[in-house]
Design a protein around this motif. Sequence first.
Motif, short mmCIF file in Angstrom:
data_model
loop_
_atom_site.label_atom_id
_atom_site.label_comp_id
_atom_site.label_asym_id
_atom_site.label_seq_id
_atom_site.Cartn_x
_atom_site.Cartn_y
_atom_site.Cartn_z
N PRO A 1 0.85 -1.31 -0.12
CA PRO A 1 -0.11 -0.03 0.05
C PRO A 1 0.63 1.31 0.02
O PRO A 1 0.29 2.11 -0.51
CB PRO A 1 -0.80 -0.29 1.17
CG PRO A 1 -0.77 -1.51 1.72
CD PRO A 1 0.58 -2.18 1.03
N ALA A 2 2.09 1.33 0.52
CA ALA A 2 3.27 2.53 0.63
C ALA A 2 3.35 2.96 -0.84
O ALA A 2 3.57 4.12 -1.13
CB ALA A 2 4.18 2.06 1.44
N ASN A 3 3.28 2.13 -1.92
CA ASN A 3 3.56 2.26 -3.18
C ASN A 3 2.34 2.54 -3.95
O ASN A 3 2.41 2.76 -5.45
CB ASN A 3 4.24 1.13 -3.76
CG ASN A 3 5.65 1.04 -3.01
OD1 ASN A 3 6.52 1.89 -2.72
ND2 ASN A 3 6.32 -0.32 -3.21
N ALA A 4 1.08 2.50 -3.44
CA ALA A 4 -0.27 2.72 -4.31
C ALA A 4 -0.15 3.82 -5.32
O ALA A 4 -0.67 3.96 -6.41
CB ALA A 4 -1.32 2.75 -3.32
N GLU A 5 0.29 5.09 -4.74
CA GLU A 5 0.28 6.27 -5.47
C GLU A 5 1.33 6.07 -6.75
O GLU A 5 0.72 6.40 -7.64
CB GLU A 5 0.72 7.45 -4.67
CG GLU A 5 0.52 8.77 -5.16
CD GLU A 5 0.96 9.85 -4.16
OE1 GLU A 5 1.50 11.09 -4.89
OE2 GLU A 5 0.77 9.72 -3.04
N LEU A 6 2.45 5.55 -6.52
CA LEU A 6 3.47 5.39 -7.64
C LEU A 6 2.75 4.46 -8.66
O LEU A 6 2.57 4.61 -9.95
CB LEU A 6 4.82 4.73 -6.98
CG LEU A 6 5.63 4.28 -8.31
CD1 LEU A 6 5.96 5.60 -9.03
CD2 LEU A 6 6.99 3.75 -7.55
N VAL A 7 2.06 3.25 -8.21
CA VAL A 7 1.66 2.35 -9.00
C VAL A 7 0.37 2.89 -10.10
O VAL A 7 0.31 2.61 -11.07
CB VAL A 7 1.17 0.88 -8.14
CG1 VAL A 7 0.37 0.13 -9.12
CG2 VAL A 7 2.54 0.52 -7.78
N ALA A 8 -0.38 3.86 -9.35
CA ALA A 8 -1.48 4.46 -10.07
C ALA A 8 -1.25 5.44 -10.79
O ALA A 8 -1.85 6.15 -11.77
CB ALA A 8 -2.30 4.79 -9.02
N SER A 9 0.22 5.94 -10.75
CA SER A 9 0.50 7.07 -11.57
C SER A 9 0.58 6.66 -13.15
O SER A 9 0.91 5.85 -13.59
CB SER A 9 2.05 7.63 -11.24
OG SER A 9 2.95 6.64 -11.79
#
Length: 196
Positions: A176-184
Amino acid sequence: MTATTGAAQPAQPERPGRSDGVCSEFTVFTKIKPGEADALREDLATLSDATNDGRVHAAVRQIGTLHDARHVIFDNDTRFMFASVFDGSWDAYIDDFAKTVVGERFDKVFSHSEGFPGVTDPGVKDWFVAHQAPAGVFVSAYPDLTVQQIFKDHRVDEAFEEMLDTPEFRAALDNPANAELVASPAFQKLMEEAAA
């Protein structure tokens, strides 16, 4: 600041051939020495075999500017064509052949052409210019990519593909800590390209 002396700088001689972006074409037509077409054919077969043993590919990689090359015997075994695509300056391209095993093979193949002085001869560039015919049209599929950039892109692609198959990468995607990156959008585009 550099002082200007007014002296004319030596200009690079004009060389034939067309360019598309960073890629240039080089096409040479020669007359085969009478009776030497079969010997030329044998030398080309040896060159082709050497390509399969990796030494020529290693030398081409060492040169680092050659995209492709082809040799053709035509006109009832009387004429020979060498054509290639390369990056950078024409003069450096010719010079680079003399520095590797490719130069030896170039000498062997072109020794069957009338008047060829040898790849290390000071007059070889003039000989090539005299036998070079620029293409009427030259188009590259990737005009902005040098051979070195293509090699790098391939290495990066292989490394990325290898990384995609690791459990660590899958865990990073699920974190979940990488969710923003993955969604970019940039990351999504990267993953779409990797899947293509």
